[in-house]
Design a protein around this motif. Structure first.
Motif, PDB file in Angstrom:
ATOM      1  N   SER A  95     -97.971 -15.261  12.387  1.00 18.39           N
ATOM      2  CA  SER A  95     -99.343 -14.733  12.456  1.00 18.39           C
ATOM      3  C   SER A  95    -100.245 -15.453  11.466  1.00 18.39           C
ATOM      4  O   SER A  95    -101.375 -15.828  11.792  1.00 18.39           O
ATOM      5  CB  SER A  95     -99.337 -13.233  12.187  1.00 18.39           C
ATOM      6  OG  SER A  95    -100.653 -12.718  12.172  1.00 18.39           O
ATOM      7  N   VAL A  96     -99.753 -15.688  10.260  1.00 18.80           N
ATOM      8  CA  VAL A  96    -100.537 -16.384   9.241  1.00 18.80           C
ATOM      9  C   VAL A  96    -100.810 -17.819   9.677  1.00 18.80           C
ATOM     10  O   VAL A  96    -101.919 -18.341   9.522  1.00 18.80           O
ATOM     11  CB  VAL A  96     -99.803 -16.349   7.879  1.00 18.80           C
ATOM     12  CG1 VAL A  96    -100.483 -17.267   6.864  1.00 18.80           C
ATOM     13  CG2 VAL A  96     -99.744 -14.925   7.346  1.00 18.80           C
ATOM     14  N   TYR A  97     -99.799 -18.454  10.255  1.00 17.70           N
ATOM     15  CA  TYR A  97     -99.960 -19.842  10.700  1.00 17.70           C
ATOM     16  C   TYR A  97    -100.996 -19.946  11.814  1.00 17.70           C
ATOM     17  O   TYR A  97    -101.873 -20.820  11.797  1.00 17.70           O
ATOM     18  CB  TYR A  97     -98.610 -20.389  11.163  1.00 17.70           C
ATOM     19  CG  TYR A  97     -98.674 -21.783  11.736  1.00 17.70           C
ATOM     20  CD1 TYR A  97     -99.225 -22.832  11.007  1.00 17.70           C
ATOM     21  CD2 TYR A  97     -98.172 -22.060  13.016  1.00 17.70           C
ATOM     22  CE1 TYR A  97     -99.288 -24.125  11.533  1.00 17.70           C
ATOM     23  CE2 TYR A  97     -98.229 -23.350  13.542  1.00 17.70           C
ATOM     24  CZ  TYR A  97     -98.795 -24.374  12.790  1.00 17.70           C
ATOM     25  OH  TYR A  97     -98.852 -25.648  13.313  1.00 17.70           O
ATOM     26  N   GLU A  98    -100.925 -19.057  12.780  1.00 15.96           N
ATOM     27  CA  GLU A  98    -101.883 -19.094  13.884  1.00 15.96           C
ATOM     28  C   GLU A  98    -103.296 -18.772  13.413  1.00 15.96           C
ATOM     29  O   GLU A  98    -104.273 -19.350  13.906  1.00 15.96           O
ATOM     30  CB  GLU A  98    -101.441 -18.143  14.991  1.00 15.96           C
ATOM     31  CG  GLU A  98    -100.180 -18.624  15.713  1.00 15.96           C
ATOM     32  CD  GLU A  98     -99.690 -17.659  16.770  1.00 15.96           C
ATOM     33  OE1 GLU A  98     -99.058 -18.115  17.742  1.00 15.96           O
ATOM     34  OE2 GLU A  98     -99.926 -16.437  16.621  1.00 15.96           O
ATOM     35  N   SER A  99    -103.411 -17.909  12.425  1.00 12.15           N
ATOM     36  CA  SER A  99    -104.730 -17.583  11.864  1.00 12.15           C
ATOM     37  C   SER A  99    -105.333 -18.789  11.152  1.00 12.15           C
ATOM     38  O   SER A  99    -106.554 -18.923  11.065  1.00 12.15           O
ATOM     39  CB  SER A  99    -104.613 -16.405  10.890  1.00 12.15           C
ATOM     40  OG  SER A  99    -104.204 -15.235  11.561  1.00 12.15           O
ATOM     41  N   ALA A 100    -104.452 -19.673  10.641  1.00 11.99           N
ATOM     42  CA  ALA A 100    -104.927 -20.877   9.965  1.00 11.99           C
ATOM     43  C   ALA A 100    -105.311 -21.978  10.952  1.00 11.99           C
ATOM     44  O   ALA A 100    -105.790 -23.037  10.550  1.00 11.99           O
ATOM     45  CB  ALA A 100    -103.854 -21.391   9.014  1.00 11.99           C
ATOM     46  N   GLY A 101    -105.088 -21.719  12.244  1.00 11.50           N
ATOM     47  CA  GLY A 101    -105.448 -22.694  13.268  1.00 11.50           C
ATOM     48  C   GLY A 101    -104.273 -23.444  13.838  1.00 11.50           C
ATOM     49  O   GLY A 101    -104.458 -24.367  14.638  1.00 11.50           O
ATOM     50  N   GLY A 102    -103.063 -23.084  13.451  1.00 11.73           N
ATOM     51  CA  GLY A 102    -101.886 -23.771  13.943  1.00 11.73           C
ATOM     52  C   GLY A 102    -101.489 -23.329  15.335  1.00 11.73           C
ATOM     53  O   GLY A 102    -101.916 -22.274  15.814  1.00 11.73           O
ATOM     54  N   ARG A 103    -100.670 -24.139  15.973  1.00  8.98           N
ATOM     55  CA  ARG A 103    -100.173 -23.799  17.307  1.00  8.98           C
ATOM     56  C   ARG A 103     -98.662 -23.966  17.331  1.00  8.98           C
ATOM     57  O   ARG A 103     -98.097 -24.840  16.647  1.00  8.98           O
ATOM     58  CB  ARG A 103    -100.815 -24.684  18.369  1.00  8.98           C
ATOM     59  CG  ARG A 103    -100.574 -26.175  18.173  1.00  8.98           C
ATOM     60  CD  ARG A 103    -101.385 -27.028  19.153  1.00  8.98           C
ATOM     61  NE  ARG A 103    -101.192 -28.457  18.915  1.00  8.98           N
ATOM     62  CZ  ARG A 103    -100.215 -29.178  19.449  1.00  8.98           C
ATOM     63  NH1 ARG A 103     -99.331 -28.590  20.244  1.00  8.98           N
ATOM     64  NH2 ARG A 103    -100.109 -30.478  19.200  1.00  8.98           N
ATOM     65  N   ILE A 104     -97.985 -23.140  18.094  1.00 10.57           N
ATOM     66  CA  ILE A 104     -96.537 -23.218  18.215  1.00 10.57           C
ATOM     67  C   ILE A 104     -96.171 -23.342  19.684  1.00 10.57           C
ATOM     68  O   ILE A 104     -96.844 -22.784  20.553  1.00 10.57           O
ATOM     69  CB  ILE A 104     -95.855 -21.979  17.581  1.00 10.57           C
ATOM     70  CG1 ILE A 104     -94.332 -22.191  17.469  1.00 10.57           C
ATOM     71  CG2 ILE A 104     -96.202 -20.697  18.312  1.00 10.57           C
ATOM     72  CD1 ILE A 104     -93.638 -21.181  16.575  1.00 10.57           C
ATOM     73  N   GLN A 105     -95.152 -24.134  19.965  1.00 12.97           N
ATOM     74  CA  GLN A 105     -94.678 -24.297  21.324  1.00 12.97           C
ATOM     75  C   GLN A 105     -93.162 -24.413  21.306  1.00 12.97           C
ATOM     76  O   GLN A 105     -92.560 -24.728  20.266  1.00 12.97           O
ATOM     77  CB  GLN A 105     -95.305 -25.535  21.967  1.00 12.97           C
ATOM     78  CG  GLN A 105     -94.922 -26.850  21.320  1.00 12.97           C
ATOM     79  CD  GLN A 105     -95.596 -28.048  21.944  1.00 12.97           C
ATOM     80  OE1 GLN A 105     -96.073 -28.930  21.254  1.00 12.97           O
ATOM     81  NE2 GLN A 105     -95.640 -28.108  23.265  1.00 12.97           N
ATOM     82  N   PRO A 106     -92.513 -24.145  22.429  1.00 15.29           N
ATOM     83  CA  PRO A 106     -91.050 -24.250  22.468  1.00 15.29           C
ATOM     84  C   PRO A 106     -90.602 -25.690  22.221  1.00 15.29           C
ATOM     85  O   PRO A 106     -91.285 -26.643  22.601  1.00 15.29           O
ATOM     86  CB  PRO A 106     -90.697 -23.801  23.883  1.00 15.29           C
ATOM     87  CG  PRO A 106     -91.885 -23.061  24.381  1.00 15.29           C
ATOM     88  CD  PRO A 106     -93.065 -23.677  23.709  1.00 15.29           C
ATOM     89  N   LEU A 107     -89.450 -25.832  21.598  1.00 16.05           N
ATOM     90  CA  LEU A 107     -88.898 -27.157  21.342  1.00 16.05           C
ATOM     91  C   LEU A 107     -88.744 -27.950  22.639  1.00 16.05           C
ATOM     92  O   LEU A 107     -88.979 -29.156  22.674  1.00 16.05           O
ATOM     93  CB  LEU A 107     -87.534 -27.031  20.641  1.00 16.05           C
ATOM     94  CG  LEU A 107     -86.759 -28.332  20.418  1.00 16.05           C
ATOM     95  CD1 LEU A 107     -87.505 -29.239  19.453  1.00 16.05           C
ATOM     96  CD2 LEU A 107     -85.352 -28.034  19.892  1.00 16.05           C
ATOM     97  N   SER A 108     -88.395 -27.241  23.729  1.00 13.11           N
ATOM     98  CA  SER A 108     -88.164 -27.917  25.009  1.00 13.11           C
ATOM     99  C   SER A 108     -89.400 -28.630  25.524  1.00 13.11           C
ATOM    100  O   SER A 108     -89.304 -29.567  26.321  1.00 13.11           O
ATOM    101  CB  SER A 108     -87.672 -26.912  26.050  1.00 13.11           C
ATOM    102  OG  SER A 108     -88.638 -25.866  26.228  1.00 13.11           O
TER     103      SER A 108
END
Length: 508
Positions: A95-108
């Motif tokens: 949540s903190v990372y996404e609030s900072a503007g980051g994005r996450i995606q599956p390794l695949s």
């Protein structure tokens, strides 16, 4: 020196700290150190266009460390991406990372992202890694910063998976773990930064202590004085070298050249006639030493064991000797003295086991340690030595009443009383012919100089100081290896050429 603890000790203290401060507070503190190391590796201020930091995010707190670190990098203007490598990740950190503007995606779906990474933060497993766990494939020659320890490395045994994520640097938290120094550890971790996080290890006795460059500088400075600049050559250390044979003429030259390039006051050499001519050309600074002069020096040593007044203040024995036809008379008399000695190579086949008044450092590699133990009545395999190096080195130290330096990717230095030091993360390219002969020359010089041993006259050098100077020699040897590796391939002659500059960095 850096204390080294077992995995069980670290887990116990970590659990206490989590209950006292909360895991979130510890993760954020760890993440700050991880982000700072990433910035240092990138070396870009301001941020260069195209720079991308990719985090491999695993489950639990290690993944949380990575996400919090990526958040801080986002706040500093770095482009980042997180690749989720588990079914779930630390929700608060995400949540903190996404609030900072980051994005996450599956390794695949992150193959293209990984291919663009300037730096990869490995925050997969940490101490939670178990052999056989799934490891991602990353592009060849990727720059990797490991969070706590490289994924694929067993934190207890130091055994690495074939697909271990090899790190350029590792930021480890709480304390140095034994698995980072054992087995494959030194080959997988790169340079290590220990971030203590204010963990309280009171009541926990470290397994050993790591001697790094800073610790070596402090140990070397323990007895040095500004007055040393006024000493003449005999006061700056006189080393007696017994080495060489027609079978191995080069080893004596390597050891002699190493001692001279370290800055020794005087080198006396006892070598066979057919080696003496070669040595005189290769190392013209040396002075020959015959059997009668050895006996004269040993007689003088009854009044001046070491330092000022000693005709020879320390000995180096073994490189290049032919164990089938050794100069046994001269060596036996030296072994019976109270002067410090470093014994290597074929000299290890001659050194007697049992009680001794002579302060000695034996410098075997694993195969030679097995031989020493067998001579003392202990049967052990190379594999057993690799699995428990301090244990078996301690057996040899007891059997021969000597400090023993077991050479390898990690050097283990153990005294007869069981105390130990380790030196690690030297250049792996040091595993080359003649490298051990160079180490013998370095250590021989350190043992010969009273400003380093701290003793003079009839005093003998303590095993503790012998152990410290052996560790310092290993650090210097490692620094020469790293310097050589930075310029290309490594060989013993190249190490010797670089020694004067390396020694200067250590205050010589």
């Amino acid at each position: 020196m850096i204390p080294v603890y077992s995995l069980a000790q670290v887990r116990s203290v970590e659990a206490q700290e989590i209950s006292r401060r909360s895991d979130t507070a510890l993760m954020k503190q760890a993440a700050s150190a991880l982000a700072a190391e990433a910035v240092d590796m990138l070396g870009e201020q301001p941020v260069a266009p195209g720079t991308l930091v990719v985090g491999l995010i695993g489950p639990g707190n290690n993944g949380g460390d990575g996400l919090y670190a990526l958040s801080q990098l986002e706040d500093q203007g770095y482009a980042t991406a997180a690749l989720q490598c588990a079914s779930s990740v630390h929700s608060e950190a995400l949540s903190v990372y996404e609030s900072a503007g980051g994005r996450i995606q599956p390794l695949s779906k992150g193959t293209e992202t990984l291919s663009k990474a300037t730096l990869i933060i490995d925050a997969l497993y940490g101490l939670g890694y178990r052999s056989g766990a799934e490891l991602p494939l990353i592009p060849r020659n990727s720059r990797v910063l490991a969070c706590d320890l490289p994924s694929g490395l067993d934190p207890e045994t130091g055994v690495a998976d074939d697909k271990v994520l090899l790190a350029e640097r590792t930021v480890t938290f709480g304390a140095m773990k034994s698995g980072l120094l054992t087995g494959d550890g030194p080959l997988a971790t790169g340079d290590i930064t220990v971030v203590p996080l204010d963990f309280d290890f009171t009541g926990q006795a470290p397994q050993t202590n790591l001697v790094d460059k800073q610790a070596a500088l402090e140990l070397l400075d323990a007895h040095r004085s500004w007055r040393d600049a006024g000493r003449h050559k005999y006061q700056r250390g006189v080393l007696g070298l017994i080495a060489g044979s027609s079978l191995y003429p080069g080893a004596a030259q390597l050891t002699a050249r190493a001692a001279v390039n370290c800055g020794i006051g005087l080198l006396r050499t006892h070598v066979p006639e057919d080696v003496a001519a070669l040595l005189a050309v290769a190392v013209p600074e040396t002075v020959p030493l015959d059997d009668d002069q050895i006996r004269e020096a040993l007689s003088s040593a009854r009044r001046y064991v070491h330092g000022r007044g000693a005709k020879i203040s320390a000995w180096a024995i073994g490189p290049g000797l032919d164990s089938r036809t050794p100069p046994t008379g001269a060596i036996a008399e030296v072994f019976a003295s109270r002067q410090p000695a470093v014994i290597d190579a074929s000299g290890l086949e001659l050194v007697p086991a049992g009680p001794s008044e002579q302060p000695r450092v034996l410098t075997p590699h694993a195969k030679e340690l097995r031989m020493l133990l067998r001579r003392a009545g202990v049967t052990v395999t190379i594999e057993e030595i690799a699995a428990a190096p301090i244990r078996w080195t301690r057996w040899a130290a007891l059997a021969y009443n000597a400090v023993v330096l077991l050479k390898g990717p990690t050097n283990y230095i153990v005294a007869p009383d069981g105390s130990s030091l380790v030196v690690s993360h030297t250049a792996p390219q040091l595993a080359t012919a003649g490298s051990g002969d160079v180490l013998t020359g370095i250590l021989g010089y350190l043992l010969s100089d009273s400003s380093l041993t701290g003793v003079n006259g009839v005093q003998t050098v303590s095993n503790r100081r012998m152990m410290e100077l052996a560790a310092c020699a290993a650090v210097i040897h490692g620094e020469a290896g790293r310097a050589a590796a930075a310029c290309g391939t490594v060989n013993a002659s190249r190490l010797i050429e670089l020694l004067p500059g390396v020694m200067k960095r250590f205050g010589f």
